[in-house]
Enzyme design. Structure first.
Site, PDB file in Angstrom:
ATOM      1  N   THR A   1       7.001  17.279  44.606  1.00  0.00           N
ATOM      2  CA  THR A   1       7.266  15.935  45.117  1.00  0.00           C
ATOM      3  C   THR A   1       8.626  15.444  44.652  1.00  0.00           C
ATOM      4  O   THR A   1       9.130  15.862  43.615  1.00  0.00           O
ATOM      5  CB  THR A   1       6.215  14.938  44.587  1.00  0.00           C
ATOM      6  OG1 THR A   1       6.333  14.862  43.158  1.00  0.00           O
ATOM      7  CG2 THR A   1       4.804  15.344  44.958  1.00  0.00           C
TER       8      THR A   1
ATOM      9  N   HIS B   1      -7.278  -5.262   1.404  1.00  0.00           N
ATOM     10  CA  HIS B   1      -8.356  -4.358   0.993  1.00  0.00           C
ATOM     11  C   HIS B   1      -8.135  -2.931   1.501  1.00  0.00           C
ATOM     12  O   HIS B   1      -7.273  -2.718   2.313  1.00  0.00           O
ATOM     13  CB  HIS B   1      -9.705  -4.887   1.504  1.00  0.00           C
ATOM     14  CG  HIS B   1     -10.073  -6.198   0.903  1.00  0.00           C
ATOM     15  ND1 HIS B   1     -10.044  -7.375   1.630  1.00  0.00           N
ATOM     16  CD2 HIS B   1     -10.438  -6.543  -0.360  1.00  0.00           C
ATOM     17  CE1 HIS B   1     -10.408  -8.375   0.844  1.00  0.00           C
ATOM     18  NE2 HIS B   1     -10.652  -7.896  -0.359  1.00  0.00           N
TER      19      HIS B   1
ATOM     20  N   PHE C   1      -7.367 -17.690  -4.133  1.00  0.00           N
ATOM     21  CA  PHE C   1      -7.553 -18.800  -5.070  1.00  0.00           C
ATOM     22  C   PHE C   1      -8.208 -18.353  -6.369  1.00  0.00           C
ATOM     23  O   PHE C   1      -8.893 -17.327  -6.428  1.00  0.00           O
ATOM     24  CB  PHE C   1      -8.313 -19.967  -4.437  1.00  0.00           C
ATOM     25  CG  PHE C   1      -9.745 -19.688  -4.033  1.00  0.00           C
ATOM     26  CD1 PHE C   1     -10.710 -19.313  -4.959  1.00  0.00           C
ATOM     27  CD2 PHE C   1     -10.142 -19.854  -2.703  1.00  0.00           C
ATOM     28  CE1 PHE C   1     -12.029 -19.093  -4.591  1.00  0.00           C
ATOM     29  CE2 PHE C   1     -11.462 -19.633  -2.316  1.00  0.00           C
ATOM     30  CZ  PHE C   1     -12.402 -19.259  -3.262  1.00  0.00           C
TER      31      PHE C   1
ATOM     32  N   GLU D   1       8.164  11.525  -5.535  1.00  0.00           N
ATOM     33  CA  GLU D   1       7.681  12.233  -4.346  1.00  0.00           C
ATOM     34  C   GLU D   1       8.549  11.949  -3.124  1.00  0.00           C
ATOM     35  O   GLU D   1       8.925  12.856  -2.388  1.00  0.00           O
ATOM     36  CB  GLU D   1       6.236  11.825  -4.047  1.00  0.00           C
ATOM     37  CG  GLU D   1       5.202  12.399  -5.003  1.00  0.00           C
ATOM     38  CD  GLU D   1       4.827  13.831  -4.684  1.00  0.00           C
ATOM     39  OE1 GLU D   1       5.352  14.398  -3.707  1.00  0.00           O
ATOM     40  OE2 GLU D   1       4.000  14.384  -5.423  1.00  0.00           O
TER      41      GLU D   1
ATOM     42  N   ASP E   1     -11.033 -19.395 -16.027  1.00  0.00           N
ATOM     43  CA  ASP E   1     -10.870 -18.246 -16.934  1.00  0.00           C
ATOM     44  C   ASP E   1      -9.707 -17.338 -16.536  1.00  0.00           C
ATOM     45  O   ASP E   1      -8.982 -16.829 -17.391  1.00  0.00           O
ATOM     46  CB  ASP E   1     -12.169 -17.447 -17.050  1.00  0.00           C
ATOM     47  CG  ASP E   1     -12.731 -16.988 -15.705  1.00  0.00           C
ATOM     48  OD1 ASP E   1     -12.129 -17.319 -14.656  1.00  0.00           O
ATOM     49  OD2 ASP E   1     -13.776 -16.312 -15.701  1.00  0.00           O
TER      50      ASP E   1
ATOM     51  N   ASN F   1      -8.507  -7.606  -6.064  1.00  0.00           N
ATOM     52  CA  ASN F   1      -7.886  -8.844  -6.529  1.00  0.00           C
ATOM     53  C   ASN F   1      -6.522  -8.544  -7.135  1.00  0.00           C
ATOM     54  O   ASN F   1      -6.394  -7.617  -7.927  1.00  0.00           O
ATOM     55  CB  ASN F   1      -8.762  -9.513  -7.577  1.00  0.00           C
ATOM     56  CG  ASN F   1     -10.017 -10.135  -6.980  1.00  0.00           C
ATOM     57  OD1 ASN F   1      -9.971 -10.785  -5.962  1.00  0.00           O
ATOM     58  ND2 ASN F   1     -11.154  -9.926  -7.666  1.00  0.00           N
TER      59      ASN F   1
ATOM     60  N   GLY G   1       6.066  10.323 -10.201  1.00  0.00           N
ATOM     61  CA  GLY G   1       5.435  10.883  -9.006  1.00  0.00           C
ATOM     62  C   GLY G   1       5.176   9.864  -7.920  1.00  0.00           C
ATOM     63  O   GLY G   1       4.335  10.091  -7.044  1.00  0.00           O
TER      64      GLY G   1
ATOM     65  N   LYS H   1       2.694   3.449  -6.178  1.00  0.00           N
ATOM     66  CA  LYS H   1       1.817   4.550  -6.586  1.00  0.00           C
ATOM     67  C   LYS H   1       0.419   4.243  -6.071  1.00  0.00           C
ATOM     68  O   LYS H   1      -0.125   3.163  -6.339  1.00  0.00           O
ATOM     69  CB  LYS H   1       1.815   4.671  -8.108  1.00  0.00           C
ATOM     70  CG  LYS H   1       1.185   5.945  -8.654  1.00  0.00           C
ATOM     71  CD  LYS H   1       2.082   7.164  -8.408  1.00  0.00           C
ATOM     72  CE  LYS H   1       1.553   8.390  -9.128  1.00  0.00           C
ATOM     73  NZ  LYS H   1       1.728   8.290 -10.594  1.00  0.00           N
ATOM     74  N   HIS H   2      -0.154   5.152  -5.308  1.00  0.00           N
ATOM     75  CA  HIS H   2      -1.489   4.962  -4.740  1.00  0.00           C
ATOM     76  C   HIS H   2      -1.585   3.650  -3.964  1.00  0.00           C
ATOM     77  O   HIS H   2      -2.537   2.875  -4.112  1.00  0.00           O
ATOM     78  CB  HIS H   2      -2.558   5.039  -5.815  1.00  0.00           C
ATOM     79  CG  HIS H   2      -2.607   6.355  -6.524  1.00  0.00           C
ATOM     80  ND1 HIS H   2      -2.752   7.552  -5.853  1.00  0.00           N
ATOM     81  CD2 HIS H   2      -2.482   6.674  -7.841  1.00  0.00           C
ATOM     82  CE1 HIS H   2      -2.746   8.553  -6.720  1.00  0.00           C
ATOM     83  NE2 HIS H   2      -2.584   8.049  -7.929  1.00  0.00           N
TER      84      HIS H   2
END
Length: 538
Positions: A46, A538, A487, A342, A492, A432, A319, A289-290
């Site tokens: 075509t 997360h 928050f 790395e 503490d 956190n 690393g 790292k990680h």
């Protein structure tokens, strides 16, 4: 109601007598057509593909001669015809299908070599709405799906990378293709049209500002099949979505072996973090790292920014991944090669820096070509059992927020600067998250703990270890600003921060016990600012 199969078994070998070639990407198509022709295969084609093959001296028939109908509507309609789709979909061993072919003079098409209008490229180049729409292929996907459905008899090829494999198969099988090969090509064909339609649907959602459409698909092209995934017993691949956001997916690998699954994940995290600090505002460095930062800093030079970032936690930096917001220069490269690293990623790299990094051949060096825009929306996705979690990228910027002083003491000018710095970094730390900062440098980072109190303590402990390693009289958390990405639910956590030496706190606010936390800050003479925005990660 489902269509019931007549249960006609697929033949193993199918002789290729007629081939249809219709490609937008002409790479390798002449060589493939020549190979087909050498096996006595009749060539149909075509538009532009027909012209390319004819110009190469090949005996090729225009599809219009098969359909008896010319291309019309600027080429929008050319293959949507029973003469084409009947030839692709006919079951050769079904008497009714054969009769229909004979009655309507439809010839069998044994192989379809098709690739699609360059929608992805036009979109990535920023084509306007009408141009982008015009590059939505209709006939191509229809033919691909037809040929793939009838893979019992028809071979479909959608990727120029598969041409050599097809040529070899034809040579080995004397102009035939095996059923297993046809199955594999059909599977790839459906994946291709699925990815293509994904790009189109996502573009429409973007263009029409539909953030969460009723149907959502994700698609990509395999860029790298990895040795393994997050762990050696897991398989993995890296797929490119076509998004041109500068980063690990768009970067060129200047040296070093291919990146692993973990390298890519961590490098992306590092570069997204360093992009929070625009290059025009001065040098910045992030060490990851990680997927968590172990040091972030700005400086008067890139080398100074790197050394200050390293000082936060030189042990964890071993690393790790180093991300820079400016072109990597020789002086910074000399410092970096002193530590086992790395990956390094930067917008660009000088020739002098390349030569220095080359002394460490296993060190992966990436040039991304630019920094991603931290304010851009975009999407992120995560799989869960039976579904996808899709959200817009966290593009909240502390500079854009209406900060509210909630304590009796307002922060000093330097404390406010350090607060903003810490909050930027905290956005890229796993929840956190608690981040101490002082004078444009992270002093301590606490990541990913179930308790925010523990995150604050860990960050303080890291700061004490760094002070010992660097020979400082006291940890940098003394007189620092501290950020919490969410928050503070109780006082503490704040008291742990104060114990580490923080004098100013930035947090989203919004807890039921805000007044209790504010009262504790006032009791200790600490300044506190609410942002009204959290940065869960997360």
């Amino acid at each position: 109601m489902a269509v019931v199969s007549k249960m006609i078994p697929a033949p193993d070998k199918v002789k290729i007598r007629t081939a249809l070639l219709s490609v937008s990407d002409k790479t390798g198509v002449v060589q493939l057509a020549q190979a087909l022709s050498s096996h006595g295969v009749r060539l149909l084609s075509t538009g532009g593909t027909f012209k390319t093959l004819a110009a190469a001296g090949l005996d090729v028939t225009d599809v219009s001669d098969v359909t008896g109908f010319p291309e019309i509507m600027d080429g929008r309609v050319k293959t949507l015809h029973p003469g084409v789709h009947g030839g692709l979909l006919a079951i050769r061993d079904d008497a009714d299908h054969v009769k229909a072919m004979n009655d309507h003079q439809i010839g069998a098409i044994d192989i379809a070599v098709i690739n699609l209008y360059p929608f992805e490229e036009v979109r990535a180049a920023g084509g306007d709405y009408p141009t982008t729409v015009e590059n939505i292929d209709i006939g191509g996907p229809a033919m691909i799906r037809a040929a793939a459905k009838n893979h019992a008899y028809v071979t479909v090829v959608v990727d120029p990378q598969d041409y050599p494999q097809l040529i070899q198969a034809l040579a080995t099988e004397e102009g035939q293709t095996a059923y297993a090969f046809r199955q594999k090509m059909a599977a790839k064909a459906y994946a291709r049209t699925a990815a293509y339609d994904t790009m189109i649907s996502n573009w429409f959602a973007e263009a029409l500002d539909i953030e969460m459409p009723r149907y959502r698909t994700l698609g990509g092209v395999l860029s790298q099949e990895m040795r393994y995934g997050e762990n050696p017993h897991q398989s993995a691949g890296f797929y490119l979505t076509g998004d041109k956001r500068p980063g690990v997916a768009t970067a060129s690998l200047i040296q070093g072996k291919q990146l692993s699954y973990n390298n890519i994940n961590d490098t992306d995290a590092a570069y997204e973090l360093v992009a929070e600090f625009p290059s025009e505002n001065g040098p910045a460095c992030a060490i990851i790292k990680h997927a968590n930062p172990c040091g972030v800093a700005i400086g008067s030079s890139l080398m100074e920014a790197y050394k200050r970032a390293l000082a936060c936690d030189s042990t964890s930096a071993f690393g790790g991944i180093i991300a820079l917001n400016q072109t990597l220069d020789a002086a910074t490269a000399e410092e970096i090669v002193k530590l086992f690293t790395e990956v390094i990623i930067a917008p660009d790299v000088t020739d002098e820096a390349k030569a220095i990094i080359a002394r460490k051949p296993n060190l992966r060096l990436l040039a991304a070509g630019g920094l991603p825009d931290p304010r851009s929306r975009g999407l992120t996705a995560k799989t869960v059992s039976g579904g996808l979690l899709v959200q817009t990228r966290d593009n909240g910027m502390v500079e854009d927020l209406d900060l509210r002083v909630v304590t009796e003491r307002a922060p000093t000018e330097q404390e406010l600067i350090d607060m903003k710095f810490a909050f930027k970094v905290g956005k890229h730390v796993k929840s956190n998250a608690v981040v101490y900062a002082k004078n444009g440098q992270t002093a301590g980072i606490g990541a990913g703990q179930m308790s925010r109190v523990d995150s604050a303590r860990i960050a303080g402990l890291k700061a004490e270890e760094a002070a010992k390693a660097m020979g400082w009289a006291e940890p940098m958390t003394r007189g620092s600003a501290v950020a919490s990405e969410a928050f503070l639910p109780f006082a503490d956590g704040l008291l742990s921060m104060i114990a580490a030496g923080a004098t100013a706190v930035i947090q989203p606010g919004g807890s039921m016990r805000d007044e209790e936390v504010i009262a504790a800050a006032n009791e200790h003479g600490v300044a506190m600012v609410f942002t009204g925005m959290r940065h869960f990660r997360h």
